[in-house]
Design a protein around this motif. Structure first.
Motif, mmCIF file in Angstrom:
data_model
loop_
_atom_site.group_PDB
_atom_site.id
_atom_site.type_symbol
_atom_site.label_atom_id
_atom_site.label_comp_id
_atom_site.label_asym_id
_atom_site.label_seq_id
_atom_site.Cartn_x
_atom_site.Cartn_y
_atom_site.Cartn_z
ATOM 1 N N THR A 132 0.848 -1.202 0.000
ATOM 2 C CA THR A 132 0.000 0.000 0.000
ATOM 3 C C THR A 132 0.881 1.250 0.000
ATOM 4 N N PRO A 133 0.345 2.397 -0.454
ATOM 5 C CA PRO A 133 1.184 3.601 -0.600
ATOM 6 C C PRO A 133 1.615 4.231 0.731
ATOM 7 N N HIS A 134 2.724 5.018 0.647
ATOM 8 C CA HIS A 134 3.263 5.663 1.850
ATOM 9 C C HIS A 134 2.489 6.911 2.245
ATOM 10 N N ILE A 135 1.954 7.632 1.231
ATOM 11 C CA ILE A 135 1.147 8.793 1.579
ATOM 12 C C ILE A 135 -0.296 8.506 1.181
ATOM 13 N N VAL A 136 -1.174 8.995 2.018
ATOM 14 C CA VAL A 136 -2.580 8.623 1.910
ATOM 15 C C VAL A 136 -3.426 9.863 2.174
ATOM 16 N N SER A 137 -4.542 9.986 1.466
ATOM 17 C CA SER A 137 -5.448 11.105 1.717
ATOM 18 C C SER A 137 -5.888 11.093 3.178
ATOM 19 N N GLU A 138 -5.904 12.287 3.757
ATOM 20 C CA GLU A 138 -6.266 12.427 5.161
ATOM 21 C C GLU A 138 -7.671 11.916 5.457
ATOM 22 N N LYS A 139 -8.513 11.924 4.408
ATOM 23 C CA LYS A 139 -9.908 11.470 4.581
ATOM 24 C C LYS A 139 -9.956 10.062 5.151
ATOM 25 N N LEU A 140 -8.997 9.246 4.698
ATOM 26 C CA LEU A 140 -8.967 7.859 5.154
ATOM 27 C C LEU A 140 -8.777 7.795 6.669
ATOM 28 N N PHE A 141 -7.943 8.703 7.194
ATOM 29 C CA PHE A 141 -7.662 8.698 8.631
ATOM 30 C C PHE A 141 -8.781 9.357 9.430
ATOM 31 N N GLN A 142 -9.641 10.124 8.714
ATOM 32 C CA GLN A 142 -10.840 10.612 9.375
ATOM 33 C C GLN A 142 -11.771 9.432 9.626
ATOM 34 N N ILE A 143 -11.927 8.601 8.585
ATOM 35 C CA ILE A 143 -12.794 7.427 8.733
ATOM 36 C C ILE A 143 -12.237 6.494 9.806
ATOM 37 N N SER A 144 -10.932 6.258 9.756
ATOM 38 C CA SER A 144 -10.337 5.275 10.669
ATOM 39 C C SER A 144 -10.305 5.764 12.115
ATOM 40 N N GLY A 145 -10.390 7.098 12.299
ATOM 41 C CA GLY A 145 -10.331 7.640 13.655
ATOM 42 C C GLY A 145 -8.917 8.006 14.077
ATOM 43 N N LYS A 181 1.474 7.758 6.117
ATOM 44 C CA LYS A 181 0.635 6.885 6.952
ATOM 45 C C LYS A 181 1.362 6.505 8.243
ATOM 46 N N PRO A 182 0.658 6.592 9.392
ATOM 47 C CA PRO A 182 1.244 6.148 10.653
ATOM 48 C C PRO A 182 0.949 4.667 10.893
ATOM 49 N N MET A 183 0.003 4.126 10.136
ATOM 50 C CA MET A 183 -0.365 2.715 10.280
ATOM 51 C C MET A 183 -0.828 2.201 8.928
ATOM 52 N N ASN A 184 -0.789 0.884 8.763
ATOM 53 C CA ASN A 184 -1.136 0.285 7.475
ATOM 54 C C ASN A 184 -2.586 -0.194 7.392
ATOM 55 N N CYS A 185 -3.266 -0.233 8.535
ATOM 56 C CA CYS A 185 -4.595 -0.869 8.575
ATOM 57 C C CYS A 185 -5.584 -0.316 7.549
ATOM 58 N N PRO A 186 -5.731 1.027 7.467
ATOM 59 C CA PRO A 186 -6.773 1.522 6.567
ATOM 60 C C PRO A 186 -6.559 1.069 5.117
#
Ligand SMILES: [Zn+2]
Ligand SMILES: [Zn+2]
Length: 638
Positions: A293-306, A329-334
């Motif tokens: 999975t990519p190293h940078i991710v839209s912040e929206k994903l981390f809004q959903i993940s909490g 990304k600080p974590m890979n889960c999302p």
């Protein structure tokens, strides 16, 4: 009257203001002799603090863990007593007990030198010999102001007391400190201690305030414990992964790259690659599938993940991409969740196990960064299992087997902790209870001993923490297995059940090594740089004793390489002794020395790391077979 309940169920009545030592004396004079402090209703008090409440009453002796921190904190007073005798100008800050010892902060013009520490320690021994009682006094604010008129740091602290708070001072001989206690009865109780080192420390940890001089010390009730601890410290220093990595050329950091970001050198990369290759084969055998999975991710994903809500201070700042905010990304889960959601899932597909060596970036304050152990970018051997509620126990079982197999390969004994709901947590308490019970159940059924870590869970679920125990008895963070009822909810994960209806899967997060950086740093210290054969960057060094045997030595190297070994020829024009010493310094597991006799018999004289000058003569065929076997089994040799 206060009612005190003793451990044996008996009760004692005492007037408010009675001293614990009076109660202890009424229980027995021998007990009074052994008493360090008491615990009343969960609070540790010294023997001279007036009782203000009743409740469970327990006498603490040397055998109780709480007593050690009472001793250590008292040691801090004794240190300050000694420092003030020799340096009356030193202003005093705080002196708490810490793990294995204590420290005290002083404000002085010049930093303390090692010679100062020796003098302070000698003076402490005098203070101890004088057996000064720790005399507690409860005083008014004006009286306290007077006592600490020359100590601005204490005055600042005094200014923070509310009017109904009790202000207490403790005096031992010539020294008086503002403190609420508890302390041992007199200075003579401190016997086995050592001042260790000094460090600069900002007053109250605030980098805008002045820098104080902190003196660290260790203290124990028993001489053996002190000696064992000093030995551990020496060993830890000898094994420091930063110094060893410099020597062995494993990794570096560079101010131009930024602190806390690791540059893996070729030899360090070999160690890491061996671990990754091993683990990849291991998890494929255990039913995982690899993803990226990519190293940078839209912040929206981390809004959903909490994550944005619960982990923001640990995340790097947002960058603008086409007007949208992205973050490392600080974590890979999302990301793994998005792969799960990329198509319709049926109960027949479950469990799904995705694994990735995923680089993550987390903000850490510069003050806590430490070699490979605390960094800002690292690679997690991360995996997520999506399964049904019914499959959870079997999946946990499978994970426990996996962790056990992996840790045995590296030779780490381990303990397990069950970490429960933290203060800041997603999901209902009932869900948490259920998840915690599931984990406890599997452990109990396996007959696996474990400890509780109350409040130590991740914000999205409880977890099992494996703690590795290294060669000098230190505990390291090992594999973790986290049960998660929350992210599936937040992302609306689904699978179609046998009933054709939509159901919510459960998610398990797990890492084995955790952070590759920290794990390798830990391995370096565990093995003191002397990696077992399969991990060693250079496995065999072949050394011809003279130029005449260069060709033969090269053929030994070729035959070792053909068996998959990392073998090198050392035909430098240095003396044999020099080359052997260099191989020892670089902690090469095997050195094969060859001369005339060896060339004629197609053999080698083998020097095994750690075996001194002893040499073993064996044929090249036997040696290559032995190396090949040890590599194939990842034997923890030599
Ligand atoms: Zn104190
Ligand atoms: Zn995860």
């Amino acid at each position: 009257m206060l009612t005190l309940r003793l451990p044996d169920g008996a009760t004692r009545e005492a007037p408010e203001g009675a001293l614990p030592r009076e109660i202890v004396a009424s229980i027995g004079s021998r007990l009074l002799r052994d008493a360090i402090a008491v615990e009343v209703d969960g609070e540790v008090l010294d023997l001279t603090t007036p009782l203000r409440k009743g409740g469970a009453f327990r006498v603490l002796t040397e055998k109780d863990a709480e007593s050690l921190s009472v001793l250590r904190h008292s040691g801090a007073h004794i240190l300050a007593t000694a420092v003030r005798r020799l340096r009356p100008d030193a202003k005093i800050g705080f002196g708490p007990s810490i793990e294995d010892g204590f420290y005290y902060d002083f404000e002085v013009e010049e930093p303390f030198t090692p010679e100062d520490l020796e003098k302070f320690e000698a003076e402490m021994r005098k203070v101890i010999a004088e057996k000064f009682s720790f005399v507690r006094e409860e005083v008014s604010q004006p009286e306290a102001q007077k006592r600490f008129a020359d100590d601005p740091l204490k005055l600042e602290r005094l200014g923070e007391f509310s009017s109904d708070e009790i202000i207490s001072t403790y005096t031992d001989g010539p020294f008086v400190d503002l403190c609420r206690g508890p302390h041992v009865p007199d200075t003579g109780y401190l016997k086995h201690f050592k001042l260790l080192h000094t460090a600069g420390a900002y007053w109250r940890g605030d980098e805008r305030r002045q820098m104080l001089q902190r003196i660290y010390a260790t203290a124990w009730f028993r001489k053996e414990d002190l000696e064992a601890h000093l030995h551990r410290l020496e060993e830890a220093k000898r094994r420091d992964h930063r110094a060893l990595s410099q020597l062995l050329d494993l990794y570096s950091t560079d101010a131009r790259v930024g602190p806390g970001l690791i540059l893996w050198h070729p030899k360090g990369a070999i160690v890491r690659n061996e671990i990754e290759n091993y683990e990849r084969a291991l998890i494929l055998r255990h039913g995982y599938e690899l993803v990226y999975t990519p190293h940078i991710v839209s912040e929206k994903l981390f809004q959903i993940s909490g994550h944005l809500e619960n982990f923001k201070e640990g995340m790097f700042g947002a960058m603008d991409v086409d007007g949208a905010a992205y973050r490392p990304k600080p974590m890979n889960c999302p990301g793994h969740i998005c792969i799960y959601q990329s198509r319709q899932r049926s109960y027949r597909d479950l469990p799904i196990r995705y694994a990735e060596f995923g680089a993550v970036y987390r903000y850490e304050r510069s003050g806590v960064l430490h070699g490979m152990m605390r960094v800002r970018g690292f690679t997690q051997d991360d995996a997520h299992v999506f399964c049904t509620l019914e499959q959870v126990p079997a999946e946990i079982e499978r994970l426990m087997d996996l962790c056990d197999e992996m840790l045995r390969t590296f030779g780490y004994p381990y303990t397990i902790e069950l970490a429960t709901r933290p203060e800041k947590a997603l999901g209902s308490p009932e869900l948490w209870k259920q998840a915690e019970a599931t984990l406890a159940d599997v452990l109990t059924k396996r007959g696996q001993a474990y400890e509780m870590d109350e409040g130590g869970g991740a914000f999205y679920g409880p977890k099992l923490d494996f703690k590795l125990i290294d060669a000098i008895g230190r505990k390291w963070q090992g594999p973790t297995v986290q049960l998660d009822f929350n992210l599936p909810e937040r992302f609306g994960l689904e699978y179609t059940g046998a009933d054709n209806a939509a159901h919510r899967p459960i998610m398990l997060h797990r890492v084995l090594v955790g952070s590759m950086e920290r794990f390798v740093g830990g391995l370096i210290e565990h093995f003191a740089g002397a990696f077992p054969l399969w991990l060693a960057p250079e496995q065999v060094r072949v050394i011809p004793i003279a130029d005449d045997f260069r060709e033969f030595a090269a053929s030994v190297v070729r035959r070792l390489k053909a068996r998959g070994a990392r073998a090198h020829l050392d035909d430098r024009s240095e003396t044999l002794n020099y080359r052997i010493r260099d191989g020892e310094t670089m902690k090469v597991p095997y050195m094969a020395v060859v001369g005339k006799r060896e060339a004629e018999a197609d053999s080698i004289a083998l020097r095994v790391r750690g075996a001194g000058k002893k040499q073993e003569i064996l044929t090249v065929a036997d040696f290559t077979a032995r190396v090949e076997d040890e590599l194939a089994t990842r034997a923890l040799v030599p």
